[in-house]
Write a protein that holds these residues in place. Structure first.
Motif, PDB file in Angstrom:
ATOM      1  N   ALA A 213      -5.453   0.732   2.153  1.00  0.00           N
ATOM      2  CA  ALA A 213      -6.024   1.193   3.241  1.00  0.00           C
ATOM      3  C   ALA A 213      -5.185   0.117   4.306  1.00  0.00           C
ATOM      4  CB  ALA A 213      -7.885   0.187   2.854  1.00  0.00           C
ATOM      5  N   ALA A 214      -4.739  -0.704   4.138  1.00  0.00           N
ATOM      6  CA  ALA A 214      -3.686  -1.141   5.316  1.00  0.00           C
ATOM      7  C   ALA A 214      -2.893  -0.160   5.487  1.00  0.00           C
ATOM      8  CB  ALA A 214      -3.102  -2.456   4.726  1.00  0.00           C
ATOM      9  N   TRP A 215      -1.920   0.313   4.282  1.00  0.00           N
ATOM     10  CA  TRP A 215      -1.061   1.695   4.685  1.00  0.00           C
ATOM     11  C   TRP A 215      -1.383   2.856   5.532  1.00  0.00           C
ATOM     12  CZ3 TRP A 215       3.657   2.617   5.520  1.00  0.00           C
ATOM     13  CH2 TRP A 215       3.857   3.851   5.005  1.00  0.00           C
TER      14      TRP A 215
ATOM     15  N   TYR B 271     -12.817   1.524   6.162  1.00  0.00           N
ATOM     16  CA  TYR B 271     -13.855   3.035   6.050  1.00  0.00           C
ATOM     17  C   TYR B 271     -12.823   3.455   4.091  1.00  0.00           C
ATOM     18  CZ  TYR B 271     -14.591   8.167   5.353  1.00  0.00           C
ATOM     19  OH  TYR B 271     -15.250   9.070   4.652  1.00  0.00           O
ATOM     20  N   ILE B 272     -11.579   3.287   4.131  1.00  0.00           N
ATOM     21  CA  ILE B 272     -10.921   3.295   3.505  1.00  0.00           C
ATOM     22  C   ILE B 272     -11.211   2.958   2.384  1.00  0.00           C
ATOM     23  CG2 ILE B 272      -8.858   3.688   2.520  1.00  0.00           C
ATOM     24  CD1 ILE B 272      -7.732   5.064   5.016  1.00  0.00           C
ATOM     25  N   GLU B 273     -11.612   1.847   2.283  1.00  0.00           N
ATOM     26  CA  GLU B 273     -11.956   0.395   1.330  1.00  0.00           C
ATOM     27  C   GLU B 273     -13.598   1.132   0.610  1.00  0.00           C
ATOM     28  OE1 GLU B 273     -11.683  -2.721   2.206  1.00  0.00           O
ATOM     29  OE2 GLU B 273      -9.443  -3.318   2.624  1.00  0.00           O
ATOM     30  N   THR B 274     -14.232   1.280   1.810  1.00  0.00           N
ATOM     31  CA  THR B 274     -15.752   1.083   1.270  1.00  0.00           C
ATOM     32  C   THR B 274     -15.566   2.902   0.058  1.00  0.00           C
ATOM     33  OG1 THR B 274     -16.306   1.002   3.613  1.00  0.00           O
ATOM     34  CG2 THR B 274     -18.117   1.772   2.366  1.00  0.00           C
ATOM     35  N   GLN B 275     -14.687   3.939   0.724  1.00  0.00           N
ATOM     36  CA  GLN B 275     -14.933   5.233  -0.058  1.00  0.00           C
ATOM     37  C   GLN B 275     -14.590   4.485  -1.477  1.00  0.00           C
ATOM     38  OE1 GLN B 275     -17.129   7.845   1.158  1.00  0.00           O
ATOM     39  NE2 GLN B 275     -17.237   5.766   3.218  1.00  0.00           N
ATOM     40  N   LEU B 276     -13.341   3.767  -0.880  1.00  0.00           N
ATOM     41  CA  LEU B 276     -12.640   4.206  -2.211  1.00  0.00           C
ATOM     42  C   LEU B 276     -13.380   3.230  -3.490  1.00  0.00           C
ATOM     43  CD1 LEU B 276      -8.450   3.727  -1.827  1.00  0.00           C
ATOM     44  CD2 LEU B 276      -9.734   5.568  -3.298  1.00  0.00           C
TER      45      LEU B 276
ATOM     46  N   GLU C  92      -7.217  -5.810  -4.364  1.00  0.00           N
ATOM     47  CA  GLU C  92      -6.645  -5.668  -3.887  1.00  0.00           C
ATOM     48  C   GLU C  92      -6.043  -4.615  -3.615  1.00  0.00           C
ATOM     49  OE1 GLU C  92      -2.765  -9.604  -3.973  1.00  0.00           O
ATOM     50  OE2 GLU C  92      -3.591  -8.679  -5.501  1.00  0.00           O
ATOM     51  N   GLU C  93      -5.623  -3.362  -4.635  1.00  0.00           N
ATOM     52  CA  GLU C  93      -4.946  -2.752  -4.264  1.00  0.00           C
ATOM     53  C   GLU C  93      -5.590  -1.454  -3.664  1.00  0.00           C
ATOM     54  OE1 GLU C  93      -3.507  -2.178  -8.899  1.00  0.00           O
ATOM     55  OE2 GLU C  93      -5.145  -1.591  -8.717  1.00  0.00           O
ATOM     56  N   ILE C  94      -6.578  -2.043  -3.388  1.00  0.00           N
ATOM     57  CA  ILE C  94      -7.638  -0.604  -2.522  1.00  0.00           C
ATOM     58  C   ILE C  94      -7.114  -1.561  -0.673  1.00  0.00           C
ATOM     59  CG2 ILE C  94      -9.445  -0.004  -1.531  1.00  0.00           C
ATOM     60  CD1 ILE C  94     -10.854  -0.009  -4.457  1.00  0.00           C
TER      61      ILE C  94
ATOM     62  N   GLY D  12       0.878  -0.811  -0.181  1.00  0.00           N
ATOM     63  CA  GLY D  12      -0.360  -0.229   0.094  1.00  0.00           C
ATOM     64  C   GLY D  12       0.746   0.777  -0.460  1.00  0.00           C
ATOM     65  N   ARG D  13       1.922   1.508   0.313  1.00  0.00           N
ATOM     66  CA  ARG D  13       2.996   2.345   0.411  1.00  0.00           C
ATOM     67  C   ARG D  13       2.864   2.646  -0.710  1.00  0.00           C
ATOM     68  NH1 ARG D  13       8.434   3.294   4.186  1.00  0.00           N
ATOM     69  NH2 ARG D  13       8.465   5.468   4.012  1.00  0.00           N
ATOM     70  N   SER D  14       3.536   1.953  -1.840  1.00  0.00           N
ATOM     71  CA  SER D  14       4.199   2.241  -2.848  1.00  0.00           C
ATOM     72  C   SER D  14       3.255   2.325  -3.678  1.00  0.00           C
ATOM     73  CB  SER D  14       4.748   0.450  -3.303  1.00  0.00           C
ATOM     74  OG  SER D  14       3.698  -0.150  -3.402  1.00  0.00           O
ATOM     75  N   LEU D  15       1.772   2.315  -2.924  1.00  0.00           N
ATOM     76  CA  LEU D  15       0.479   2.322  -4.268  1.00  0.00           C
ATOM     77  C   LEU D  15       0.583   4.075  -3.737  1.00  0.00           C
ATOM     78  CD1 LEU D  15      -1.205  -0.973  -3.403  1.00  0.00           C
ATOM     79  CD2 LEU D  15      -0.206   0.308  -6.555  1.00  0.00           C
ATOM     80  N   ALA D  16       0.923   3.841  -2.499  1.00  0.00           N
ATOM     81  CA  ALA D  16       0.388   5.580  -2.124  1.00  0.00           C
ATOM     82  C   ALA D  16       0.577   6.376  -2.864  1.00  0.00           C
ATOM     83  CB  ALA D  16       0.476   5.602  -0.533  1.00  0.00           C
ATOM     84  N   GLY D  17       2.341   6.693  -3.260  1.00  0.00           N
ATOM     85  CA  GLY D  17       2.846   8.036  -4.282  1.00  0.00           C
ATOM     86  C   GLY D  17       2.228   7.893  -5.537  1.00  0.00           C
TER      87      GLY D  17
END
Length: 108
Positions: free
Chosen positions: A94-96, A60-65, A88-90, A28-33
């Motif tokens: 969200a975990a990050w 919450y983050i998963e639901t919103q995305l 999976e990316e979501i 997730g950290r790498s995707l957060a770029g």
């Protein structure tokens, strides 16, 4: 009826445990770029209209995305960003953001 409820609860808890294990904060950290311009890599928003995501609940983050991705929720930037994210990316994103610990100091 009681056995049915117990079985349903056990299945729900097992699914939640699997889902939590499947989400990888480092991925997730790498995707957060792609999120850093507005929300910051560390989850602290860089612009006044973007929410802070650091420490936010994963569900919450998963639901919103997913709402942005499906069109259920609309935003000119988030709808574009979320449309290409997989489940999976979501989960990884969200975990990050959930893994970031935030502390607050109350005024005296």
């Amino acid at each position: 009826m009681r056995i049915l409820l117990t079985s349903a609860l056990a299945m729900t808890l097992a699914a939640m445990a699997w889902h939590a294990q499947a989400a990888d904060p480092e991925r997730g950290r790498s995707l957060a770029g792609q999120c850093r311009t507005c929300h910051g890599l560390n989850g602290i928003a860089k612009i006044p209209i973007a929410p802070h995501l650091a420490g936010e609940n994963r569900i919450y983050i998963e639901t919103q995305l997913k709402a942005f991705r499906s069109g259920k929720r609309q935003h000119e930037m988030m709808s574009v960003i979320a449309k290409d994210l997989s489940d999976e990316e979501i989960s990884h994103l969200a975990a990050w953001y959930e893994s970031i610990e935030i502390t607050a100091t109350m005024p005296e």
